[in-house]
Design a protein around this motif. Sequence first.
Motif, PDB file in Angstrom:
ATOM      1  N   MET A  88      19.432   5.071  12.339  1.00 48.51           N
ATOM      2  CA  MET A  88      20.500   4.143  11.954  1.00 48.51           C
ATOM      3  C   MET A  88      21.092   3.453  13.177  1.00 48.51           C
ATOM      4  SD  MET A  88      22.704   5.748   8.793  1.00 48.51           S
ATOM      5  CE  MET A  88      23.373   4.119   8.371  1.00 48.51           C
ATOM      6  N   HIS A  89      21.390   4.241  14.212  1.00 53.55           N
ATOM      7  CA  HIS A  89      21.969   3.645  15.422  1.00 53.55           C
ATOM      8  C   HIS A  89      20.988   2.671  16.077  1.00 53.55           C
ATOM      9  CE1 HIS A  89      25.736   5.756  15.604  1.00 53.55           C
ATOM     10  NE2 HIS A  89      25.170   6.955  15.560  1.00 53.55           N
ATOM     11  N   LEU A  90      19.734   3.068  16.163  1.00 53.47           N
ATOM     12  CA  LEU A  90      18.713   2.225  16.789  1.00 53.47           C
ATOM     13  C   LEU A  90      18.584   0.901  16.052  1.00 53.47           C
ATOM     14  CD1 LEU A  90      16.560   2.563  19.084  1.00 53.47           C
ATOM     15  CD2 LEU A  90      14.974   3.289  17.284  1.00 53.47           C
ATOM     16  N   THR A  91      18.518   0.966  14.735  1.00 52.76           N
ATOM     17  CA  THR A  91      18.353  -0.247  13.932  1.00 52.76           C
ATOM     18  C   THR A  91      19.609  -1.107  13.961  1.00 52.76           C
ATOM     19  OG1 THR A  91      16.868   0.998  12.476  1.00 52.76           O
ATOM     20  CG2 THR A  91      17.684  -1.111  11.659  1.00 52.76           C
ATOM     21  N   GLU A 138      32.703  -0.831  14.374  1.00 52.02           N
ATOM     22  CA  GLU A 138      33.372  -0.593  15.656  1.00 52.02           C
ATOM     23  C   GLU A 138      32.354  -0.471  16.788  1.00 52.02           C
ATOM     24  OE1 GLU A 138      35.544   2.964  14.960  1.00 52.02           O
ATOM     25  OE2 GLU A 138      37.095   1.996  13.725  1.00 52.02           O
ATOM     26  N   ARG A 139      31.264   0.220  16.524  1.00 52.62           N
ATOM     27  CA  ARG A 139      30.293   0.490  17.579  1.00 52.62           C
ATOM     28  C   ARG A 139      29.347  -0.683  17.820  1.00 52.62           C
ATOM     29  NH1 ARG A 139      27.200   6.241  18.480  1.00 52.62           N
ATOM     30  NH2 ARG A 139      25.990   5.627  20.322  1.00 52.62           N
ATOM     31  N   TYR A 140      29.089  -1.473  16.771  1.00 53.64           N
ATOM     32  CA  TYR A 140      28.141  -2.591  16.892  1.00 53.64           C
ATOM     33  C   TYR A 140      28.803  -3.877  16.407  1.00 53.64           C
ATOM     34  CZ  TYR A 140      25.133   1.491  17.197  1.00 53.64           C
ATOM     35  OH  TYR A 140      24.602   2.704  17.559  1.00 53.64           O
ATOM     36  N   PRO A 141      29.657  -4.466  17.235  1.00 51.64           N
ATOM     37  CA  PRO A 141      30.342  -5.707  16.829  1.00 51.64           C
ATOM     38  C   PRO A 141      29.323  -6.776  16.418  1.00 51.64           C
ATOM     39  CG  PRO A 141      31.279  -4.841  18.856  1.00 51.64           C
ATOM     40  CD  PRO A 141      30.048  -4.024  18.582  1.00 51.64           C
ATOM     41  N   ASP A 196       3.998  10.446  10.557  1.00 49.48           N
ATOM     42  CA  ASP A 196       3.515   9.447  11.509  1.00 49.48           C
ATOM     43  C   ASP A 196       4.073   9.734  12.906  1.00 49.48           C
ATOM     44  OD1 ASP A 196       2.120   7.565   9.654  1.00 49.48           O
ATOM     45  OD2 ASP A 196       4.115   7.457   8.764  1.00 49.48           O
ATOM     46  N   PRO A 197       3.198   9.997  13.878  1.00 49.98           N
ATOM     47  CA  PRO A 197       3.677  10.124  15.256  1.00 49.98           C
ATOM     48  C   PRO A 197       4.438   8.858  15.649  1.00 49.98           C
ATOM     49  CG  PRO A 197       1.394  10.839  15.074  1.00 49.98           C
ATOM     50  CD  PRO A 197       1.748  10.178  13.767  1.00 49.98           C
ATOM     51  N   ILE A 198       5.561   9.029  16.328  1.00 44.58           N
ATOM     52  CA  ILE A 198       6.476   7.896  16.492  1.00 44.58           C
ATOM     53  C   ILE A 198       7.186   7.941  17.838  1.00 44.58           C
ATOM     54  CG2 ILE A 198       8.573   8.969  15.567  1.00 44.58           C
ATOM     55  CD1 ILE A 198       7.350   5.566  14.398  1.00 44.58           C
ATOM     56  N   THR A 199       7.556   6.780  18.316  1.00 45.83           N
ATOM     57  CA  THR A 199       8.530   6.615  19.385  1.00 45.83           C
ATOM     58  C   THR A 199       9.570   5.629  18.877  1.00 45.83           C
ATOM     59  OG1 THR A 199       7.439   4.710  20.404  1.00 45.83           O
ATOM     60  CG2 THR A 199       6.713   6.906  21.132  1.00 45.83           C
ATOM     61  N   PRO A 200      10.731   5.537  19.522  1.00 47.20           N
ATOM     62  CA  PRO A 200      11.702   4.527  19.088  1.00 47.20           C
ATOM     63  C   PRO A 200      11.127   3.116  19.087  1.00 47.20           C
ATOM     64  CG  PRO A 200      12.764   6.114  20.536  1.00 47.20           C
ATOM     65  CD  PRO A 200      11.293   6.428  20.564  1.00 47.20           C
ATOM     66  N   ALA A 222      21.585  13.103   5.335  1.00 45.90           N
ATOM     67  CA  ALA A 222      22.898  13.440   5.889  1.00 45.90           C
ATOM     68  C   ALA A 222      23.353  12.502   6.998  1.00 45.90           C
ATOM     69  CB  ALA A 222      22.878  14.876   6.417  1.00 45.90           C
ATOM     70  N   ALA A 223      22.521  11.554   7.393  1.00 52.02           N
ATOM     71  CA  ALA A 223      22.918  10.617   8.452  1.00 52.02           C
ATOM     72  C   ALA A 223      24.197   9.862   8.095  1.00 52.02           C
ATOM     73  CB  ALA A 223      21.787   9.636   8.751  1.00 52.02           C
ATOM     74  N   PHE A 224      24.417   9.594   6.812  1.00 52.06           N
ATOM     75  CA  PHE A 224      25.654   8.914   6.418  1.00 52.06           C
ATOM     76  C   PHE A 224      26.868   9.704   6.902  1.00 52.06           C
ATOM     77  CE2 PHE A 224      24.721   5.878   2.642  1.00 52.06           C
ATOM     78  CZ  PHE A 224      23.636   5.345   3.311  1.00 52.06           C
ATOM     79  N   ASP A 225      26.868  11.013   6.655  1.00 59.26           N
ATOM     80  CA  ASP A 225      27.992  11.851   7.053  1.00 59.26           C
ATOM     81  C   ASP A 225      28.089  11.982   8.570  1.00 59.26           C
ATOM     82  OD1 ASP A 225      29.106  12.632   4.507  1.00 59.26           O
ATOM     83  OD2 ASP A 225      27.309  13.839   4.209  1.00 59.26           O
ATOM     84  N   PHE A 226      26.950  12.097   9.240  1.00 58.16           N
ATOM     85  CA  PHE A 226      26.974  12.251  10.686  1.00 58.16           C
ATOM     86  C   PHE A 226      27.482  10.990  11.380  1.00 58.16           C
ATOM     87  CE2 PHE A 226      23.260  15.400  10.117  1.00 58.16           C
ATOM     88  CZ  PHE A 226      24.148  16.439   9.905  1.00 58.16           C
TER      89      PHE A 226
END
Length: 271
Positions: free
Chosen positions: A111-114, A144-147, A34-38, A212-216
């Motif tokens: 993950m970060h976006l959501t 830590e990053r998303y209180p 699916d073509p996508i943007t954030p 692998a996003a979990f590890d990153f």
Amino acid sequence: MSVSASDELADLRLLERRCRVRTSEPRVNGVRIDPITPEDFLRSMATFLSCGHSHVVHFCAAHPTVEARRDSGYRDLLNKGALNVPDGMPVAWAVRMFGSPTERLAGTEGMHLTARWGVERGLRHYLYGGTPETLERLRQRLEERYPGILIVGSESPPFRPLTDEEVAESVRRMQEVGTQALWVGLGAPKQDLVAYRLRRLRAAPAILCVGAAFDFVAGTVPRAPSWMQRSGLEWVHRLASEPHRLWKRYLFGNPRFVAGVVADRLRRGAS
């Protein structure tokens, strides 16, 4: 793909409730992307959370498409995804080559976006996959990053095949805590197969396969520099980081990916 998995896929066709219109094209190695943007991604997430059904989101790098080209059952399963996101830069390039503008959205960025988007909405996250140590570090990093982020549960399933009873027990725990975004980090194709077992039991409105996003995100495995990501060379960094595990994937998989995409392009041109 096993007979039981094929049977489950057939059942899913009967249970399907489409709350987001899926395109049939473009396809990369036979897998619908699916073509996508954030912004598109977050709009889809909002739809999934509100429609009352369970949806699987696949973040598709090159490797799963290569496996899917050889395995029709796996290909059919991926093509049933509510949203198939171009995770790898080569996949995004292929989609553009077929005439569909798209951005690349890796599972890490997803993950970060959501996480950021979900804080003010009280989105309830559940982490499924990885080792206990990785999960603990992942939770710490996200908090830590998303209180204010709500991580309502996590579990590290065994690496062997899961029984139906084990999957059902996991789903019971997920439902008890009101999971909305279920992140699955088991690696492809295992995570995609497990995701549909979770979906069938309605584990959560959004089941996102991010590998692998979990590890990153946890920082347990270093991610490639930004310039390598933009240049489609992230695989070189991953190969250097984990050569014993990944050498076959990239040595044999990369040429197969390119050959498949070229064959598809020539086939489209001839039609």
